[in-house]
Design a protein around this motif. Structure first.
Motif, mmCIF file in Angstrom:
data_model
loop_
_atom_site.group_PDB
_atom_site.id
_atom_site.type_symbol
_atom_site.label_atom_id
_atom_site.label_comp_id
_atom_site.label_asym_id
_atom_site.label_seq_id
_atom_site.Cartn_x
_atom_site.Cartn_y
_atom_site.Cartn_z
ATOM 1 N N HIS A 284 0.838 -1.208 0.000
ATOM 2 C CA HIS A 284 0.000 0.000 0.000
ATOM 3 C C HIS A 284 0.871 1.255 0.000
ATOM 4 N N LEU A 285 1.984 1.222 0.741
ATOM 5 C CA LEU A 285 2.904 2.358 0.771
ATOM 6 C C LEU A 285 3.485 2.595 -0.630
ATOM 7 N N LEU A 286 3.832 1.527 -1.318
ATOM 8 C CA LEU A 286 4.329 1.656 -2.695
ATOM 9 C C LEU A 286 3.279 2.287 -3.604
ATOM 10 N N GLU A 287 2.038 1.876 -3.424
ATOM 11 C CA GLU A 287 0.959 2.439 -4.237
ATOM 12 C C GLU A 287 0.818 3.935 -4.000
ATOM 13 N N LEU A 288 0.902 4.341 -2.736
ATOM 14 C CA LEU A 288 0.803 5.764 -2.412
ATOM 15 C C LEU A 288 1.961 6.559 -3.016
ATOM 16 N N ALA A 289 3.114 5.911 -3.180
ATOM 17 C CA ALA A 289 4.300 6.584 -3.728
ATOM 18 C C ALA A 289 4.286 6.637 -5.250
ATOM 19 N N GLY A 290 3.282 6.028 -5.880
ATOM 20 C CA GLY A 290 3.179 6.120 -7.324
ATOM 21 C C GLY A 290 3.558 4.871 -8.085
ATOM 22 N N PHE A 291 3.692 3.755 -7.378
ATOM 23 C CA PHE A 291 3.974 2.483 -8.050
ATOM 24 C C PHE A 291 2.657 1.746 -8.264
ATOM 25 N N ALA A 292 2.434 1.322 -9.493
ATOM 26 C CA ALA A 292 1.130 0.769 -9.851
ATOM 27 C C ALA A 292 1.038 -0.733 -9.666
ATOM 28 N N SER A 293 2.173 -1.430 -9.693
ATOM 29 C CA SER A 293 2.133 -2.885 -9.578
ATOM 30 C C SER A 293 3.400 -3.393 -8.939
ATOM 31 N N CYS A 294 3.337 -4.565 -8.352
ATOM 32 C CA CYS A 294 4.547 -5.142 -7.784
ATOM 33 C C CYS A 294 4.456 -6.664 -7.741
ATOM 34 N N SER A 295 5.628 -7.289 -7.831
ATOM 35 C CA SER A 295 5.783 -8.720 -7.595
ATOM 36 C C SER A 295 6.505 -8.879 -6.267
ATOM 37 N N CYS A 296 6.270 -9.997 -5.579
ATOM 38 C CA CYS A 296 6.835 -10.176 -4.244
ATOM 39 C C CYS A 296 7.333 -11.607 -4.086
ATOM 40 N N TRP A 297 8.515 -11.731 -3.484
ATOM 41 C CA TRP A 297 9.090 -13.048 -3.167
ATOM 42 C C TRP A 297 9.506 -13.060 -1.700
ATOM 43 N N THR A 298 9.291 -14.179 -1.014
ATOM 44 C CA THR A 298 9.700 -14.311 0.388
ATOM 45 C C THR A 298 10.445 -15.621 0.579
ATOM 46 N N ASP A 299 11.064 -15.734 1.755
ATOM 47 C CA ASP A 299 11.681 -16.993 2.163
ATOM 48 C C ASP A 299 10.601 -17.932 2.699
ATOM 49 N N PRO A 300 10.895 -19.225 2.880
ATOM 50 C CA PRO A 300 9.883 -20.164 3.372
ATOM 51 C C PRO A 300 9.282 -19.776 4.718
ATOM 52 N N GLY A 301 10.061 -19.119 5.581
ATOM 53 C CA GLY A 301 9.556 -18.728 6.889
ATOM 54 C C GLY A 301 8.870 -17.373 6.912
ATOM 55 N N HIS A 302 8.792 -16.713 5.757
ATOM 56 C CA HIS A 302 8.163 -15.388 5.631
ATOM 57 C C HIS A 302 8.763 -14.380 6.626
ATOM 58 N N ALA A 303 10.098 -14.426 6.719
ATOM 59 C CA ALA A 303 10.822 -13.473 7.578
ATOM 60 C C ALA A 303 11.157 -12.180 6.853
ATOM 61 N N PHE A 304 11.252 -12.264 5.520
ATOM 62 C CA PHE A 304 11.761 -11.145 4.727
ATOM 63 C C PHE A 304 11.090 -11.199 3.364
ATOM 64 N N ALA A 305 11.010 -10.051 2.707
ATOM 65 C CA ALA A 305 10.411 -9.994 1.371
ATOM 66 C C ALA A 305 11.269 -9.144 0.436
ATOM 67 N N VAL A 306 11.299 -9.542 -0.814
ATOM 68 C CA VAL A 306 11.905 -8.752 -1.885
ATOM 69 C C VAL A 306 10.784 -8.405 -2.859
ATOM 70 N N LEU A 307 10.611 -7.133 -3.145
ATOM 71 C CA LEU A 307 9.523 -6.676 -4.019
ATOM 72 C C LEU A 307 10.092 -5.956 -5.234
ATOM 73 N N LEU A 308 9.505 -6.220 -6.370
ATOM 74 C CA LEU A 308 9.820 -5.511 -7.613
ATOM 75 C C LEU A 308 8.602 -4.687 -7.991
ATOM 76 N N ALA A 309 8.718 -3.371 -7.893
ATOM 77 C CA ALA A 309 7.581 -2.473 -8.106
ATOM 78 C C ALA A 309 7.807 -1.647 -9.369
ATOM 79 N N ARG A 310 6.702 -1.414 -10.097
ATOM 80 C CA ARG A 310 6.786 -0.646 -11.340
ATOM 81 C C ARG A 310 5.799 0.519 -11.292
ATOM 82 N N PRO A 311 6.140 1.635 -11.973
ATOM 83 C CA PRO A 311 5.210 2.772 -12.043
ATOM 84 C C PRO A 311 3.894 2.397 -12.716
#
Length: 311
Positions: A284-311
């Motif tokens: 939601h924060l990314l959306e407010l900043a002007g990013f329209a879409s994102c992909s997300c990857w996490t580790d099996p334990g969901h401790a951390f996330a890597v997101l690829l966001a696009r305008p």
């Protein structure tokens, strides 16, 4: 002694204002003198500090998909580049046409960039010394199309939500319609795991936190006595953040040219926050900043996330 430059004078004013505030504060950007940068690299290798290795594992597990989505030949702009170690892995993955390393610690940055040039002699590598709290201005000859802003390590967590939103907005402003942001985000988890990551048994994080006082002594001309202070780290559940503080062992007077402050025993200086997010909240924060879409990857334990966001 010659007068301070306008930039240094502004820093001194900022530091003095923080020390005089209630509660006292020091911006975390002052962690990163040469010694602080070295200490932080040691932190990233500690057993308690899961963030770096977990993010690395995500990038390894999902690197092919991330590389496919980013494509080859992009211009990578890494903010808070540090030792450029993560950049090496990313460059090997996507083979960028240009790499721009941005960091506040000039000497450390130039050393890291030299190492990256040795590793990728055909790559156009640039170094930009800048404070992420200010305007993110790049040299005019940096390609404007197909930019990938790279902000790993969950450094975005060091900013409170309004400041994080503002920084994400400045990142968005660096990108054309074909650009993207690749960002690491630490997630909410067990409090014991969180607090151990910021208060390791070997005391490296404590040394890192205390080193900011050495930096201020040199920069401000203050007389902090490090033996009078101790490191504190705690999780603030209400605000979903780790807080780092320096706590006075006893009543102590700290002075600097043009100012002073008496700290009572147990009084703290707030040095850093590290916010922990839920994925939906950060999206939601990314959306407010002007990013329209994102992909997300996490580790099996969901401790951390890597997101690829696009305008």
């Amino acid at each position: 002694m010659p007068p301070a430059s306008p930039a240094l004078a502004a820093e001194i004013t900022e530091i003095a204002a923080g020390l005089g505030a209630a509660p006292a504060t020091i911006s975390p950007k002052y962690f990163y003198d040469a010694e602080g940068s070295v200490l932080f690299e040691r932190i990233t290798r500690l057993p308690e500090y899961y963030l770096t290795r977990t993010e690395r594992a995500i990038m390894q597990a999902h690197g092919e998909e991330i590389g496919r989505q980013v494509g080859r030949g992009a211009t990578v702009i890494e903010l808070g580049a540090g030792n450029c170690e993560k950049a090496r892995r990313l460059c090997a993955l996507i083979e960028p046409g240009c790499f721009v390393a941005v960091d506040i610690s000039a000497d450390f940055l130039h050393q890291a960039v030299d190492g990256l040039r040795d590793a990728f002699p055909a790559l156009d590598v640039r170094a930009v010394v800048a404070d992420l709290l200010g305007e993110l201005a790049l040299p005019d000859d940096i390609p404007a199309d197909r930019r990938l802003v790279f902000y790993p390590g969950s450094s975005i967590g060091n900013f409170d939500p309004p400041a994080a939103l503002a920084l994400l907005g400045r990142m968005r402003a660096l990108l054309a319609a074909d650009g993207a942001l690749l960002i690491g985000v630490d997630l909410v988890k067990d409090v014991a795991v969180l607090e151990a990551a910021y208060d390791d048994a070997a005391g490296v994080t404590a040394a890192f936190n205390l080193n900011v006082l050495t930096h201020l002594n040199r920069l401000l001309g203050a007389d902090f006595d490090l033996v009078q202070w101790r490191h504190r780290a705690l999780f603030n559940r209400e605000k979903s953040r780790i807080e780092m503080h320096l706590e006075a062992y006893a009543d102590t007077l700290v002075t600097w040219p043009g100012g002073s402050r008496h700290f009572r025993r147990g009084e703290r200086i707030h040095t850093e926050n590290s916010y922990k997010y839920r994925i939906a909240d950060f999206a939601h924060l990314l959306e407010l900043a002007g990013f329209a879409s994102c992909s997300c990857w996490t580790d099996p334990g969901h401790a951390f996330a890597v997101l690829l966001a696009r305008p």
